[in-house]
Structures are given as C-alpha cells and as structure tokens.
Design a protein around this motif. Structure first.
Motif, short mmCIF file in Angstrom:
data_model
loop_
_atom_site.label_atom_id
_atom_site.label_comp_id
_atom_site.label_asym_id
_atom_site.label_seq_id
_atom_site.Cartn_x
_atom_site.Cartn_y
_atom_site.Cartn_z
N LEU B 15 37.34 -15.70 -23.73
CA LEU B 15 37.60 -15.52 -22.31
C LEU B 15 38.91 -14.77 -22.04
CD1 LEU B 15 36.68 -19.16 -21.36
CD2 LEU B 15 35.28 -17.15 -20.91
N GLY B 16 39.52 -14.29 -23.06
CA GLY B 16 40.76 -13.56 -22.84
C GLY B 16 41.96 -14.47 -22.64
N ILE B 17 41.70 -15.75 -22.76
CA ILE B 17 42.82 -16.71 -22.63
C ILE B 17 43.48 -16.82 -23.99
CG2 ILE B 17 43.32 -19.13 -22.12
CD1 ILE B 17 40.51 -18.89 -20.58
N PRO B 18 44.79 -16.95 -24.03
CA PRO B 18 45.41 -17.04 -25.34
C PRO B 18 44.83 -18.20 -26.13
CG PRO B 18 46.96 -17.63 -23.59
CD PRO B 18 45.76 -17.03 -22.94
N ALA B 19 44.54 -17.98 -27.40
CA ALA B 19 43.91 -18.98 -28.24
C ALA B 19 44.82 -20.20 -28.38
CB ALA B 19 43.62 -18.39 -29.61
N ALA B 20 44.19 -21.36 -28.46
CA ALA B 20 44.95 -22.57 -28.73
C ALA B 20 45.56 -22.45 -30.12
CB ALA B 20 44.02 -23.78 -28.66
N PRO B 21 46.71 -23.09 -30.38
CA PRO B 21 47.27 -23.02 -31.71
C PRO B 21 46.28 -23.64 -32.69
CG PRO B 21 48.38 -24.70 -30.41
CD PRO B 21 47.48 -23.95 -29.48
N GLU B 22 46.26 -23.15 -33.88
CA GLU B 22 45.35 -23.65 -34.91
C GLU B 22 45.51 -25.16 -35.06
OE1 GLU B 22 44.26 -22.42 -39.49
OE2 GLU B 22 46.20 -22.00 -38.63
N PRO B 23 44.40 -25.91 -35.11
CA PRO B 23 44.57 -27.37 -35.22
C PRO B 23 45.22 -27.74 -36.55
CG PRO B 23 42.26 -26.74 -35.48
CD PRO B 23 43.00 -25.52 -35.03
N GLU B 24 45.85 -28.90 -36.53
CA GLU B 24 46.58 -29.39 -37.68
C GLU B 24 45.64 -29.64 -38.87
OE1 GLU B 24 49.65 -33.09 -38.41
OE2 GLU B 24 48.68 -32.81 -36.48
N LEU B 25 46.12 -29.38 -40.08
CA LEU B 25 45.33 -29.70 -41.26
C LEU B 25 45.70 -31.09 -41.76
CD1 LEU B 25 43.32 -28.68 -43.49
CD2 LEU B 25 45.37 -28.19 -44.83
N LEU B 26 44.70 -31.95 -41.87
CA LEU B 26 44.94 -33.29 -42.40
C LEU B 26 44.26 -33.39 -43.75
CD1 LEU B 26 44.13 -35.24 -39.15
CD2 LEU B 26 46.35 -34.51 -39.98
N CYS B 27 44.85 -34.17 -44.64
CA CYS B 27 44.28 -34.27 -45.97
C CYS B 27 43.84 -35.70 -46.22
CB CYS B 27 45.34 -33.82 -46.98
SG CYS B 27 45.06 -34.40 -48.63
N ILE B 28 42.73 -35.85 -46.87
CA ILE B 28 42.21 -37.18 -47.22
C ILE B 28 42.05 -37.26 -48.72
CG2 ILE B 28 40.26 -38.76 -46.99
CD1 ILE B 28 39.68 -37.52 -44.28
N TYR B 29 42.64 -38.28 -49.32
CA TYR B 29 42.40 -38.55 -50.74
C TYR B 29 41.37 -39.65 -50.79
CZ TYR B 29 46.51 -35.97 -52.39
OH TYR B 29 47.41 -35.00 -52.69
N GLY B 30 40.30 -39.43 -51.52
CA GLY B 30 39.25 -40.44 -51.61
C GLY B 30 38.01 -39.97 -50.92
N THR B 31 36.91 -39.83 -51.67
CA THR B 31 35.67 -39.33 -51.07
C THR B 31 34.64 -40.44 -50.99
OG1 THR B 31 34.97 -38.66 -53.26
CG2 THR B 31 36.05 -36.99 -51.91
N GLY B 32 35.10 -41.67 -50.95
CA GLY B 32 34.17 -42.79 -50.81
C GLY B 32 33.72 -42.91 -49.36
N ASP B 33 33.13 -44.06 -49.07
CA ASP B 33 32.55 -44.29 -47.76
C ASP B 33 33.59 -44.11 -46.65
OD1 ASP B 33 30.44 -44.87 -46.20
OD2 ASP B 33 30.75 -47.04 -46.26
N LEU B 34 34.74 -44.78 -46.85
CA LEU B 34 35.79 -44.75 -45.84
C LEU B 34 36.31 -43.33 -45.63
CD1 LEU B 34 36.75 -47.38 -44.54
CD2 LEU B 34 38.83 -47.20 -45.86
N ALA B 50 40.97 -31.53 -45.15
CA ALA B 50 40.83 -31.12 -46.55
C ALA B 50 40.77 -32.37 -47.42
CB ALA B 50 42.01 -30.26 -46.96
N TYR B 51 39.79 -32.43 -48.31
CA TYR B 51 39.73 -33.53 -49.25
C TYR B 51 40.46 -33.15 -50.53
CZ TYR B 51 36.48 -36.20 -46.48
OH TYR B 51 35.92 -36.95 -45.49
N GLY B 52 41.33 -34.01 -50.98
CA GLY B 52 41.96 -33.79 -52.27
C GLY B 52 41.10 -34.44 -53.34
N PRO B 63 31.54 -34.29 -45.43
CA PRO B 63 31.22 -33.82 -44.08
C PRO B 63 31.30 -32.30 -44.00
CG PRO B 63 32.75 -35.65 -43.99
CD PRO B 63 32.60 -35.29 -45.43
N GLN B 64 30.35 -31.73 -43.27
CA GLN B 64 30.32 -30.28 -43.11
C GLN B 64 31.59 -29.81 -42.39
OE1 GLN B 64 27.23 -28.75 -40.66
NE2 GLN B 64 26.55 -27.31 -42.23
N GLY B 65 32.17 -28.77 -42.93
CA GLY B 65 33.38 -28.22 -42.29
C GLY B 65 34.64 -28.63 -43.02
N ALA B 66 34.53 -29.67 -43.85
CA ALA B 66 35.71 -30.11 -44.59
C ALA B 66 35.93 -29.21 -45.80
CB ALA B 66 35.52 -31.55 -45.06
#
Lengths: 472, 472, 472
Positions: B15-34, B50-52, B63-66
């Motif tokens: 829309l020509g509006i200045p883009a929002a700043p890129e969202p923060e990157l959070l990291c998760i250790y552990g790919t279990g259920d939680l 991002a999963y470590g 999850p898709q996108g991670a």
C-alpha cells in the motif's frame, strides 16, 4: 554496621560462583507490631533490615538478624524507609529531612477513624519532607499477613505515589514478598487507601437498613393478621407458626419489594430525563445514592428469596403439615364421597410453582454474573443485557408467581382480616407499578425520545439555554 | 538465514506505507511437544522462530515457517532463547556460553517429580551460564494452551528472574500471545513455579483425609446402632436405610464436627497466647498446619452440609416414607380417637428446621466470600468480620439445630442402643466445648488481656527475658 | 489559552509549599456523548482538558472548566489526544499530521457492527498519521462508566499499541481515573478490542441453539407420549401436567444429553488421533468448534439440572400429588388388607435419589471450578483433573440415576406408548455409548498408545511422510 553481614553472605557461595550482590538494606521506623511483622517478612525474603530507633538499645525484642540504628544512621544508610509509626509521631521526621532527601518513604500508617485529619497521612508526610518520594502502601494488609505472606483478603498491595520510580522500587519489594501490586495512581488517592482498611461494608449499610425496616414492618403486619387475629377472634393459639409459616411470608414479601427497588430508580431516572429533555442534568442526590446501591439491594433480595425457597421446600416434612394432611385424609375417608381432581387448581398451583422456580433460577443467574470475576469477563453490553433484560424477566416471573398465589383470594372478603389486605397483596403494589411503567417506557414513541436523549440529544428549550453552562 | 524471510514480509506491504520493522527472531531449543506448540503460537503471533538443533536436518516435522539452525547459529542470531528441553540435557549449553552471553534465556522446563534436584532448573541454568539473563516462565501452561492460546486454567504466565529488562521482554511476548503476566519476583522463586504444575490440591489432602476418616468412623458407628442393632435385636432387615437415612446421618455429623475444627485451632491459639503472655512465640507445628487448612476444612464441611440439605429435602418423596405415613394415617383412622396438635412439638420441629436453614444460609455466605474474586474485593477487616463473626453464628445455629433435633431424647434410655449414644450426640461434644470456650474468651477481663497481647504487649516475666532474643 | 488556567492553580497553594507542577493538558476531539463524559472525568481527576473543534464557538454545552480550541491549536498544545469521533470523520486528521507528529493518539472509537471495515479503526488511524503513536483504548467502557468511574463490567481498560511509552502514558491516565489496565499487546489486536463491546455472548450462541432445539424436540415428544396419548386413548385431560411434570421430564433429559455432549468430542478426538497415529494433524473444523463450546454446554446442562432438582423437590407440595396420595391412602384403608414394605423398591428408589444427589453435587463442583477466579487459582493439572475425572464421575452418577429411574420399566411393554420408548430411554443412548467408549479407551493397551501419541510420538507410516511438511 552493614559490614558485619557481608562475610556471612559470601560464605553461602562455596561453589565458586560469583557471589550475589549484597541484598539491599531497608530501614523500618517503628518497632510496634506492624514494624516487627514487616521486618520479619523482609528478612525472610532475603533483605537486610535496619530499625531506626530513638534509643537503639532499649526497644524490645526485634526479629533476629535485624540491625538497630539511630534514626539518623538508618535514614543515611538505607535507600528505602518504611514508616510503621502513628501519624502523631511524624514530627521527629522533619529534623531528618536532609538524610531523607531523595529517599523512598513508604507510609504504612493507618488511622483509628475516618476523617480524623484534613489531609491523608501520606500527603502530610510529603509536605513535611518535600525532598523524599513518598509512597503509600502496605497499609491495607494485616500484621498477620505482613508476617506470614498473602492469604485470602490480604493478597493485594495497593500503592500510590507521585514518583513512578519510587513506586517501581516498592512494587519490586512487594512482589518479592509474594503480594500482587495494584497501582492506584498519584498520592492524592492516599486518603482512599487509608480509609480502605477502616471500612466495614459501607455500601451495604443502607440496603441492610432497608431490609431490617421492611422485615420488621411486615413481620408485625403478618403477625397481627395471622397469629393475633386467630387469638383474638377465634381464641386459638397458633403462635408456633412464627418459626416457619410467618418467616416464609415475610421473606418473599421483602424479597419481592427489594427486587423492585432495584428497578424503580431506573424508571424514575428515565421519567426525569424525558421530563427534562436532557441527560446532562444531575439527578437528585437521593436518586444517585439509590442507584449506587442497586446491586446490594438485589443481592440481599436474592438471599431472602433463597431462604423462601428453603422454607417452602421443608413444608412437607413439618410435623404440623403432616398432622393436618393426615387429619384431612381421615375426615375425607369418613365422608365416603368421591372427590374429583380440580384441573383448574392443578393448573394454577403448578403454574404458581413453575413461575417461582423459573424466577429464582434467573435471579440466581443475575447473582452469579455479579460476582467480580464473572462481571469482569463480560463486555459492558453483555452485563447490561443480563442485568436489565434478565432482571425484568425475574421481576415478571416473581410478580406473576405472587399473583398466582393470591388468585381468587383477591376477591374473597375473608382474605381481608380486620379490613386490611394480607401481606402478599401489599408487596404486589410496587412491582405492578414498575412493570406497567416499564411497559409504557417501551412504547415506540416514548422509547424513541428516550434513546435520543441518552445518545446526547437535548430538547432545545429557549428557557433552558441559560442553564446549559451550569453543567458540571 | 534470517534474510530468507525478509522479502516475504516486505511484499505484505503493497500500500505504499512504510513497512513495519522486521519482526523479532526468537529461538527455541527443543523440538518436542512443548517446543513445537510454542513455536506454532509464536509464528501465528507474528514472530520469526528458529529452532536450534544438533542435527538441523533430521529433527522431524516442525511448524511451517520456522527455520532450523545449528545450536550456535540460533544462539548467535536470536536475542531471546526459549529452553524447552529437559534439565538432564542442559549440559550442552555450557559450550554455548559465549553466544548466550547477555541473551535472555527463558526456562520453560518442568520436572516429573518434586524435589528431584537440590536447586530449581532455572537456578541451575543461571549457574551454568552466568552471563545470560535467565527468566523462568511459561512452564505452568499446558502444551495445548501454548498452541491454542489462553483457556480456563491457562490464562496466566508466571515469570521470575533477576533481570527486570529480561522479564519485561518476556512479558511483552506473553502479552502478545494473549496471556496475562504475573511477575513473581527474583529467580529464587523459580522452584515454586516449577512445583506449581506438579501440584494436585496439596492443601486439600489433610482435610480430605480427615473427612474420609470421620465419615468412615461415623458410617460404621451409625450402621451398628441402626441397621445391625435392628437385625440382631429385632431381627428386621432395614439395610435399605443405608442409601439415604444413614447417609443423611453421617453427612451432618461429619459436617458439624469439621465446621468446629475450623474454629478450634483459633481457640487453642488464644489460650496458648494467654498462657504464654506473648504473641511473639511460634505456635507448635501441628497448630500452624491446622490453621492453614481451616478454609479447606470449612469448604468440605459446607459441601457435606449441602448434601445433608438435599438428602433431607427428598425425604417426603421417598417410597419408604410415603409407605410409613400412609400406614400411620390408616391405623390412626381405625383407632377412631381424635388427636390434638401438640403445640410444643410444632414449636420444636419448626425451630429445628429454622435453625438448620438459617445456619445453612449463613454458611453459604461464608463459602461465597471465600471465592478468590470476592475475598480480593474485601478489606481485611471485612473478611475477618465475615469469617469470624458470621462463622461463629453458623456454628451456633448448627449446634442449636442439632440440640433441637435431639430434644428430649437426650434423657430417654431407649436412645442409647447397646449403651452407646447415637451419632448426633457425639457430634455435639466438640461444638459445645468450642462455643463455651469462645464465650469464656469473650469475658471482658479475658478479652482485654488477649487484645493487649495481640497488639504486641508482652507479660514481663523475669524468667522469660532470656528467651526473648531467641525470637525468629 | 493554557495560560488562563495557571493563576488559579497557583492560588490553590497558600501554605508556602512549592506549587505542584501544572497538570498535563489533554485534548479531546469529539464533543459527543463519549467525549463529554471522558472530559468530565478527566477534569475531576485533576487534568486540564481542551476540546478540539472545527467551530470552537458553537459546539454545545461542554463540561465546566474545559477549554475549546481549534483542531490545530489543540493538537499543538497537548501531548496526548483522545479521539472520540466516528471513523467516517477521521479524514480531517490527515491535515493535522504535522501537529500530531510524535503525539500519543488514543483511539476511543467503536463501530456499530462487526466487519464493517477491512482493518481496525486504530490501524487505519495509524496508517493516516504514521508519525503519531496510536493507542487503542477506553473503547470497551460505557459513557456512563467514563463519567462516573469504574463499576461492575467497566473496571478494566484494555490497551494496545505499538509504542510502549505511549501505552505507559495512557496507562497512567487510566489508573488515575480509577480503572485497572490490561495491556493486550501491539496494535494488531485493535480489531479484537473494537469487537469486544459489540459482542453479546458469541460463544453461548451455538450451545443455546442446541438447548432450544433439544428442548423443543423432547417437549413435543413427551407431550405426545403423555398428554396427547392420555387424551386420545383414555379420553382424559391431563394437560395440567405440562407446567411441572412435563417440564421435569424435559429438563433432566436435555441436561443429561448436553452433559454427554461435553465429553463426546474428547472421545471422538481420541479415536481420530489413534486412527491417524499422530496428534499433529488438525481436527475437522466442526470438532474444533464443538470442543471450544464444551464449557458453555456444560454450564447450561448444569442450569437445567438445577431446574430439575427444584422441580423434583416441590413434588410433595403440589396439589395434584397430595390429592393422588390421599386417594391412594383412602382406597388402601378400605381394602382392609395389610401391605408389606417392599425392600427392593426401597433400595431402588433410595439409590435412585442418592445417585441423583451425588451427581448434582459433583456437577455443582465442576460449575464452581469453572468460575474465572477459581480456575485461575488452579494449576493446569488440577483443572484437568476436576474437569475430566470428576466430569466422568458426574456423567456416571447421572446415567446410573436415569437407569435406576427406569429399572424394570425397560422391559414392560406398557412403557412403550405408540411403540415409541419414553424420553428418558432415548436420553440414555448417548451417555451409555460415551461411557463404554471411555472404558475402552482406558484399556491398558489403548491407553498406552494414546498417551504416546499425545506426548508427540508419531506412527511412522511411509505414506504419511509426504504429508508431514503440510503441518500448519
């Protein structure tokens, strides 16, 4: 003195991990019950505590581990000072003003009565030591809770103060002590916080007085028409009816009237607004006060309705009732005639019970939605839907219940003992009026003007224009 | 790797509006259920995740996108790391210490049992990586709530940690995910937070055990005096009485005793304080524990009272009762004598029911005020007024109710089957003692000393002086 | 214009104490109902208020003490602007962009309907004036609450916005006005906040429709088998039974079915997970929606159970019942034969009542734990223990209660009028199926696989592997 504690702290970290920074030193003025309890809890939570005392060596037993200092030394060495002394003794603080400059002063004091002083203790304190950051707080907790941590009515610490940083510092301590903090704004609300621990159901007083007054009146009214009439006219002693039968007349009568009193002020307000043609004029004071205690009126009425339900449900196990029913069956069996089931009576009594049950159930729903946690979860539209729509439904059910109870007895002269109507007829006057007025207000033409007025529209009355600027 | 996502984000702003700043990157250790559930929710809330992983290419469906990264890369590129792994696997983190320095580490771990380890997981973590800002949090939520957002018992995220900024950062994420945040203070409370999801009504255990014990005892006591006595002495089988009649004896008896148990410890404490002449001595441990479970005792007693009410109200629709009443009426009609209504019995039974109803109503009020949202809205003075004054009123009503039930049977030898008193007489002992003691404590002279002691006054006993410094 | 007020403020401090800093000037755009109410409250709380108006001299009566300025002047002189105008009129703000740059803009607007616009008002506003810090807030309060302060459903101010400082500033004002603030995160949740005041029990609609549908069906079903059958076959008019007897059949039937509907989706979900061998696949939409309204289904079922209890307890005081019992006793007394108490019937009916009472009591416990303040105080494990374990116990008690009600009538041909089973038999189908399925799921072998799947384990199905990446 703070150096004495250091070695102990270090010796607690034998694992080769860098020692935690030395805990903050907090100072408490006041070695009374409150001061001691607070000190104990602070020490248990890992703070260092110093008591400021005029005579550091003779102030009685203090919590183990607390230091005792002179007032000056305490004020000097601590960044945060708790004041657990009575307002009358604040005088000495003025001389400590230089030491207390820039410090956070937490006023924990309470008064013995409301309105003893023209200004709040905390505001007085701020005036005494303008350089300190006064925070009012912890005063709503009992000494027991201060010592033992949060319990039922002692979970929340209310804070107020002019400095956000000072409040932040106190909030951290309160959180560490296990309490939940509610920031009530600036120091001007200190008075409110100081009045809070003194209050004993202030908003319930008027409704309770109304309840007692109405109950007393109807008790004697019903006693006259029932027990005394039977004694005087028939010479029979039926005073045993007081415990259940009479109580079960007084409770529903007062309950219905008080339920109506919840809805009457709304009707009066609507009529006033229609008459004045504006919503921007203050209601008379009595109406304002009445409207503010509607919730309490309703809840007491619900309590009485609950008693009415229980008193009704135990009817069949009462000795008196069983005796009467037995006698009736015996005399019927001796008559030797067959009686038919009267379908009209069956319809009437069953409808009567049904209306009562439905009315009570909707009423209970109203009561449940007025629980703080439930009403907080509702949107304003939902809450007013429940309280208004379901409220009138309750009133309608309960009024119909009472009419069905009376039924044909309204026309029987024998109902009117000593030429006065029985209690339940009296109780029907107000609800009937309120329901009729509400119906009138719901007429399309009336409803339209009222809605317009409530949305801010004003009848442009030439003579009114001069008054408009008086709006406050 | 974070560059891969950028183009997508930009393309979302046509829309020509200045883009929002890129969202923060959070990291998760552990790919279990939680870890997966948390990642899904974070992605849905607009964060980049991002999963470590040790083996970035073989960690199963995420999850898709991670993004998936090596442990080092994840620690390097994210400012905030969620730890969704078991404490046993924390070891590898030590090697990441340089990358994690200055980062916020959110410890989401839970243990399978209480007291498995000498220190809390989060404290252990902080010790492992002293340079990171460890925050304990999110561990009280179920994986389901982490994935689907707040629901009933999963609304609140409890946090604790030593760094206020780190907690602030985690609080913002939790708020964005829809949860309410409760700051519980420094990392030393981590153990409490880790024990929370493991607990299953710990404070209800003792009261429930008391209930079961008392119920079992009185059930067999009543069974012996009622069913077994009838079988042995009269040879009649009345075992059908177990389901309602016996239950309706056991419930009120246990309820009354447990209600008394709420007030007995207060009486004992007062006597102890009077005897010792000070309030600054610890009560014995058993008394402390008893006092802490008074609320639970009272609520269970209220539940039993509620059952008693229902069991009483269905009496008249029971087949057995209808049969008995029918028989009684038939035999009376055959006797052919007129019987008079016994006014004393009418008075007594009606009073008996009235006391029961009033007692139950006040009791219910006590129960309602102990709901968290109601007790939070009360001042401490109001709460103690309700729980103490109205509590003793309840006890008085219920005791009187039981005395009226017994009435003249206390003196009839036929009540004492096999030379033992019926159950309700046993249940009266404790309440009577408590009420009498309470009356004694209210005597002006006793009350005055007690009030003084509770305000902090101490009896100056020369031999006591040496003990004062032992106050803890 | 702000200079006019200064002298007054100074004159309020005659005590020689340094004057408080001049209160902040807040600006309100919009002189409608909401704008006036907010202005009044702000003035009462000590703020200075300026109204921005296109025609400063003709905007009707405003609160006394408020200033009126042009739009530009107001935007210029105030640091914080409240927008109390409709979204359609936001256009003029674009021209004020320079003045509003860096200011806090509080969007108080609401829409008349949901989904009128593609984006939230606040987001639209932020797009119009990118330089301002837009905060959505205060819109969930009624004008009445804005003017008079917090009351029942108007205690909480929900805020959202992208700037933490801006939210902090608005939070301070809200706190000073007496409200509690809940931060809901970034501006992307504005839509949610704007929908909140429009909602009217959205999550209750589906359950209520189910209730009405089931009640209507069973009412006509029972009416046919009872009243119409009696009229057609026996020629008797028993239509008076509608008010109590029929209602007391419909309520428990619908209640039992709806209680079952709370547990059926869980069973279906478990079977689906077992069949699919994974928990990482979305449930069908209808199942998701069903699972989300279980609480409401359960609470309505509890309400109906409560009505059933009351309708049952008034049975013995009904005219019809007393008449019937009287007739029965009279005819029995004429038979002149002795009848024996049937112990089996006594056992059965007493068990029937006992199961009903216990079921209702546990059910009530479930209802109490679903109160927001109670469920917030429970850990997730405690909540699911209550809702699952005690829930199935309730279902078991209530189903057994209904079976005991039917007893031998299941086999009597006379129960099946017009070859259809009575209503209560129909109501037993679903609960029986659910209880049997639950028992099957509790079998060790089934339970083990289910537990593994729920802990994140997946059946490695070669054909499934391709679908894994579709996980969303």
């Amino acid at each position: 003195m703070s150096r004495e504690v250091k070695p102990e702290i270090v010796s607690l970290c034998p694992l080769g991990i860098p020692a935690a920074p030395e805990p903050e030193l907090l100072c408490i003025y006041g070695t009374g019950d409150l001061g001691r309890s607070l000190g104990l809890r602070l020490l248990q939570s890992g703070y260092r505590v110093a008591y400021g005392s005029r005579r550091p060596h003779s102030c009685g037993p203090l919590p183990q581990g607390a230091q005792v200092m002179s007032h000056e030394a305490a004020a000097q060495s601590a960044g945060l000072v708790f004041l657990c002394i009575h307002r009358e003794h604040y005088g000495f603080l003025e001389s400590l003003a230089p030491q207390l400059n820039g410090k956070v002063l937490v006023d924990v004091s309470n008064n013995l009565k409301k309105n003893l002083y023209p200004e709040a203790n905390a505001e007085y304190l701020q005036r005494l030591i303008p350089g300190a950051h006064v925070v009012k707080g912890f005063n709503t907790l009992s000494a027991w809770a201060l010592q033992n941590g949060p319990s039922d009515a002692n979970r929340q610490v209310y804070l107020c103060g002019n400095s956000a940083e000072a409040k932040q510092a106190v909030e951290e301590i309160a959180t560490k002590l296990g309490f939940t903090v509610l920031d009530r704004g600036s120091l001007s609300t200190a008075r409110e916080l100081e009045d809070f621990p003194l209050q004993l159901f202030p908003e319930w007083r008027l409704p309770l007085r109304v309840t007692v007054g109405l109950s007393a009146f109807f008790f004697f009214y019903v006693l006259t028409g029932d027990v005394i009439y039977a004694k005087v006219v028939n010479g029979k002693d039926i005073s045993f009816r007081i415990m259940v039968s009479l109580a079960n007349k007084v409770f529903p009568i007062v309950s219905l009237i008080m339920l109506t009193l919840c809805y009457l002020p709304g009707i009066i307000a609507a009529i006033l607004q229609l008459y004045r043609g504006t919503k921007y004029k203050r209601f008379p004071d009595w109406l304002d006060r009445w409207m503010l205690c509607r919730k309490q009126l309703g809840l007491i009425a619900l309590g009485l309705a609950f008693l009415h339900v229980l008193y009704t449900l135990i009817i069949p196990i009462r000795y008196y009732v069983r005796f009467k029913i037995g006698e009736a069956i015996i005399s019927r069996s001796k008559e030797n005639t067959t009686r038919e089931l009267d379908t009209t009576t069956a319809w009437r009594t069953d409808s009567y019970y049904s209306m009562g049950i439905l009315g009570f159930a909707v009423y209970l729903l109203l009561g449940i939605t007025s629980l703080p946690s439930v009403s907080n979860a509702l949107s304003w539209r939902e809450f007013s839907f429940v309280q208004s729509k379901l409220g009138y439904l309750t009133l309608f059910f309960c009024t119909l219940h009472t009419y069905l109870y009376g039924w044909s007895r309204f026309l029987q002269p024998s109902s009117y003992k000593w030429f006065t109507p029985p209690g339940y007829m009296l109780s029907l006057v107000l609800p009937s009026v309120v329901l009729v007025l509400k119906l009138l207000l719901l007429l399309p033409c009336v409803d339209r003007s009222l809605t317009r007025i409530r949305q801010g529209w004003e009848r442009s009355d030439p003579e009114n224009d001069s008054k408009k600027s008086l709006l406050t």
